[in-house]
Scaffold this motif. Sequence first.
Motif, PDB file in Angstrom:
ATOM      1  N   ILE A  64       0.763  -1.267   0.163  1.00  0.00           N
ATOM      2  CA  ILE A  64       0.122  -0.106  -0.141  1.00  0.00           C
ATOM      3  C   ILE A  64       0.956   1.175  -0.120  1.00  0.00           C
ATOM      4  CG2 ILE A  64      -1.935   1.117   1.115  1.00  0.00           C
ATOM      5  CD1 ILE A  64      -2.679  -1.584   0.122  1.00  0.00           C
ATOM      6  N   TYR A  65       0.666   2.057  -1.051  1.00  0.00           N
ATOM      7  CA  TYR A  65       1.442   3.194  -0.932  1.00  0.00           C
ATOM      8  C   TYR A  65       0.585   4.491  -1.209  1.00  0.00           C
ATOM      9  CZ  TYR A  65       5.216   0.413  -3.014  1.00  0.00           C
ATOM     10  OH  TYR A  65       6.078  -0.609  -3.335  1.00  0.00           O
ATOM     11  N   PRO A  66       0.314   5.313  -0.272  1.00  0.00           N
ATOM     12  CA  PRO A  66      -0.719   6.439  -0.164  1.00  0.00           C
ATOM     13  C   PRO A  66      -0.373   7.537  -1.168  1.00  0.00           C
ATOM     14  CG  PRO A  66       0.055   6.017   2.252  1.00  0.00           C
ATOM     15  CD  PRO A  66       1.119   5.435   1.184  1.00  0.00           C
ATOM     16  N   GLY A  67       1.161   7.602  -1.801  1.00  0.00           N
ATOM     17  CA  GLY A  67       1.511   8.487  -2.784  1.00  0.00           C
ATOM     18  C   GLY A  67       1.371   7.671  -3.920  1.00  0.00           C
ATOM     19  N   SER A  68       1.818   8.669  -5.046  1.00  0.00           N
ATOM     20  CA  SER A  68       1.967   8.096  -6.405  1.00  0.00           C
ATOM     21  C   SER A  68       3.285   7.517  -6.579  1.00  0.00           C
ATOM     22  CB  SER A  68       1.789   9.119  -7.451  1.00  0.00           C
ATOM     23  OG  SER A  68       2.513   9.986  -7.623  1.00  0.00           O
ATOM     24  N   LEU A  69       3.523   6.919  -7.818  1.00  0.00           N
ATOM     25  CA  LEU A  69       4.889   6.555  -8.047  1.00  0.00           C
ATOM     26  C   LEU A  69       6.046   7.619  -8.021  1.00  0.00           C
ATOM     27  CD1 LEU A  69       4.176   4.206 -11.112  1.00  0.00           C
ATOM     28  CD2 LEU A  69       4.876   3.391  -8.918  1.00  0.00           C
ATOM     29  N   THR A  70       5.631   8.870  -7.936  1.00  0.00           N
ATOM     30  CA  THR A  70       6.443  10.071  -8.505  1.00  0.00           C
ATOM     31  C   THR A  70       6.287  11.079  -7.364  1.00  0.00           C
ATOM     32  OG1 THR A  70       5.160  11.146  -9.867  1.00  0.00           O
ATOM     33  CG2 THR A  70       7.005   9.595 -10.556  1.00  0.00           C
ATOM     34  N   THR A  71       5.111  11.091  -6.618  1.00  0.00           N
ATOM     35  CA  THR A  71       4.947  12.159  -5.640  1.00  0.00           C
ATOM     36  C   THR A  71       4.340  11.801  -4.399  1.00  0.00           C
ATOM     37  OG1 THR A  71       2.705  12.701  -6.449  1.00  0.00           O
ATOM     38  CG2 THR A  71       4.614  13.896  -7.636  1.00  0.00           C
ATOM     39  N   THR A  72       4.433  12.361  -3.320  1.00  0.00           N
ATOM     40  CA  THR A  72       3.826  12.010  -2.026  1.00  0.00           C
ATOM     41  C   THR A  72       2.466  12.351  -2.182  1.00  0.00           C
ATOM     42  OG1 THR A  72       4.251  14.413  -1.169  1.00  0.00           O
ATOM     43  CG2 THR A  72       5.907  12.379  -0.749  1.00  0.00           C
ATOM     44  N   GLY A  73       1.521  11.795  -1.327  1.00  0.00           N
ATOM     45  CA  GLY A  73      -0.048  12.298  -1.459  1.00  0.00           C
ATOM     46  C   GLY A  73      -0.805  11.692  -0.604  1.00  0.00           C
ATOM     47  N   ILE A  74      -1.969  11.850  -0.250  1.00  0.00           N
ATOM     48  CA  ILE A  74      -3.049  11.327   0.688  1.00  0.00           C
ATOM     49  C   ILE A  74      -4.045  10.315  -0.168  1.00  0.00           C
ATOM     50  CG2 ILE A  74      -4.972  11.933   2.409  1.00  0.00           C
ATOM     51  CD1 ILE A  74      -3.508  14.617   2.597  1.00  0.00           C
ATOM     52  N   LEU A  75      -3.918   9.123   0.364  1.00  0.00           N
ATOM     53  CA  LEU A  75      -4.919   8.033  -0.245  1.00  0.00           C
ATOM     54  C   LEU A  75      -6.104   8.065   0.974  1.00  0.00           C
ATOM     55  CD1 LEU A  75      -5.844   5.757  -1.758  1.00  0.00           C
ATOM     56  CD2 LEU A  75      -4.308   4.248  -0.543  1.00  0.00           C
ATOM     57  N   SER A  76      -7.428   8.394   0.558  1.00  0.00           N
ATOM     58  CA  SER A  76      -8.395   8.379   1.449  1.00  0.00           C
ATOM     59  C   SER A  76      -9.216   7.126   1.297  1.00  0.00           C
ATOM     60  CB  SER A  76      -9.476   9.485   1.011  1.00  0.00           C
ATOM     61  OG  SER A  76      -8.669  10.842   1.266  1.00  0.00           O
ATOM     62  N   VAL A  77      -9.521   6.367   2.386  1.00  0.00           N
ATOM     63  CA  VAL A  77     -10.256   5.131   2.140  1.00  0.00           C
ATOM     64  C   VAL A  77     -11.400   4.770   3.188  1.00  0.00           C
ATOM     65  CG1 VAL A  77      -8.194   3.927   1.241  1.00  0.00           C
ATOM     66  CG2 VAL A  77      -8.595   4.004   3.832  1.00  0.00           C
ATOM     67  N   SER A  78     -11.957   4.055   3.120  1.00  0.00           N
ATOM     68  CA  SER A  78     -12.972   3.774   4.191  1.00  0.00           C
ATOM     69  C   SER A  78     -12.266   2.773   5.431  1.00  0.00           C
ATOM     70  CB  SER A  78     -14.103   2.954   3.613  1.00  0.00           C
ATOM     71  OG  SER A  78     -15.321   2.440   4.715  1.00  0.00           O
ATOM     72  N   SER A  79     -12.902   1.748   5.949  1.00  0.00           N
ATOM     73  CA  SER A  79     -12.468   0.968   6.855  1.00  0.00           C
ATOM     74  C   SER A  79     -11.205   0.313   6.500  1.00  0.00           C
ATOM     75  CB  SER A  79     -13.316   0.002   7.607  1.00  0.00           C
ATOM     76  OG  SER A  79     -14.399   0.524   8.218  1.00  0.00           O
ATOM     77  N   THR A  80     -10.081   0.142   7.269  1.00  0.00           N
ATOM     78  CA  THR A  80      -8.871  -0.367   6.710  1.00  0.00           C
ATOM     79  C   THR A  80      -8.268  -1.336   7.280  1.00  0.00           C
ATOM     80  OG1 THR A  80      -8.200   1.703   5.585  1.00  0.00           O
ATOM     81  CG2 THR A  80      -6.481   0.130   5.794  1.00  0.00           C
ATOM     82  N   TYR A  81      -7.844  -2.384   6.886  1.00  0.00           N
ATOM     83  CA  TYR A  81      -7.372  -3.544   7.704  1.00  0.00           C
ATOM     84  C   TYR A  81      -5.785  -4.151   6.884  1.00  0.00           C
ATOM     85  CZ  TYR A  81     -12.024  -3.896   8.945  1.00  0.00           C
ATOM     86  OH  TYR A  81     -13.405  -3.503   9.334  1.00  0.00           O
ATOM     87  N   LEU A  82      -4.867  -3.846   7.589  1.00  0.00           N
ATOM     88  CA  LEU A  82      -3.425  -4.058   7.121  1.00  0.00           C
ATOM     89  C   LEU A  82      -2.907  -5.304   7.950  1.00  0.00           C
ATOM     90  CD1 LEU A  82      -1.987  -0.508   7.087  1.00  0.00           C
ATOM     91  CD2 LEU A  82      -3.186  -1.684   5.337  1.00  0.00           C
TER      92      LEU A  82
END
Length: 326
Positions: A64-82
């Motif tokens: 899981i990468y919240p950012g893209s391949l080239t930049t930082t970013g915020i990934l918004s999700v619902s309930s999350t299980y890692l």
Amino acid sequence: EIGVRLVGSEMCIRDRSKSSRIEISSGAILSAPNQVTLSMKSGKSLYGPGILSNELQALSNAKIYPGSLTTTGILSVSSTYLWGNSKFYINLEGTTAGTEHDQLSVTGELEIGEATLNLTESFSSIAGDQFTIIDNDGADTILGTFDDLPEGSLVTADTSRYSISYIGGDGNDVVLTNATCQSTQDGLWSESTTWTGCDGTTPQSTDYVDILHAVSLDTDATIASLKGEGSLNVLTGGRTLTILDDDADFDLIDIVLFGDFTINNTNNDILIGSIDGSSNFEILTLNSNQKVTFSKDYSTTIGIGAIVTDAGGTTNINLCLLYTSP
């Protein structure tokens, strides 16, 4: 192979992709129809920084990468299980979430079942800097922790060290705080007023040390790692600095010797920028089985009497720039 690269607008996918990764660009919304959960299986990767409408489940060896391949970013999700052995990647380029460091924004339950946290850092963080890497909404408690990282544990990124909290931010966020031992002013190595963020009042064997001022080494010292942009003045002869866990980065640290000096850093590299002596007769002793690189013009930056090794074995000395008189 890219399963879905979503740029703008909203899109639905069926969770039957055999591809290796899904990318959700900024402003895009991704949803899996007729399903509550989007499950990322072994070998699959999810990149942000868009919005995932479904719950997210990362199984073993998913990434899981919240950012893209080239930049930082915020990934918004619902309930999350890692889940155990899944990988969570965070890149730190500054202290602002999104534009300077990655963040996962969760609306719902958050459970971290021994997932692996992977940090990279591409700027000079200072002691006390904080990074909210998971922004958990509401007041629900985070369940579980990252693998081998309970509350208050230390995790490293390059030559910086961070403490982790699962009750940070507004009480239920995952927050990293820079816990690197740094100089706060010119002073003696042995004085507590010279330092902040150390495991003791002065640098200890577990500390990642960052020298930002003119620090005078008035005692033998053992630390875990070293970097900085200040100067290290060795006040008297016979002093020894031992570095246990990492390369010794003196590239931007000016070393000034008022006596002989020994660096112990077995099987690691030493990078030296500038070293000078008060009388030009001082001796720098390097322990064996390491590689030493002088990063600047050695004709003007090495002003000591000799460089020697303390024992058998091999010490490789590289001169990056050779000087020729005009």
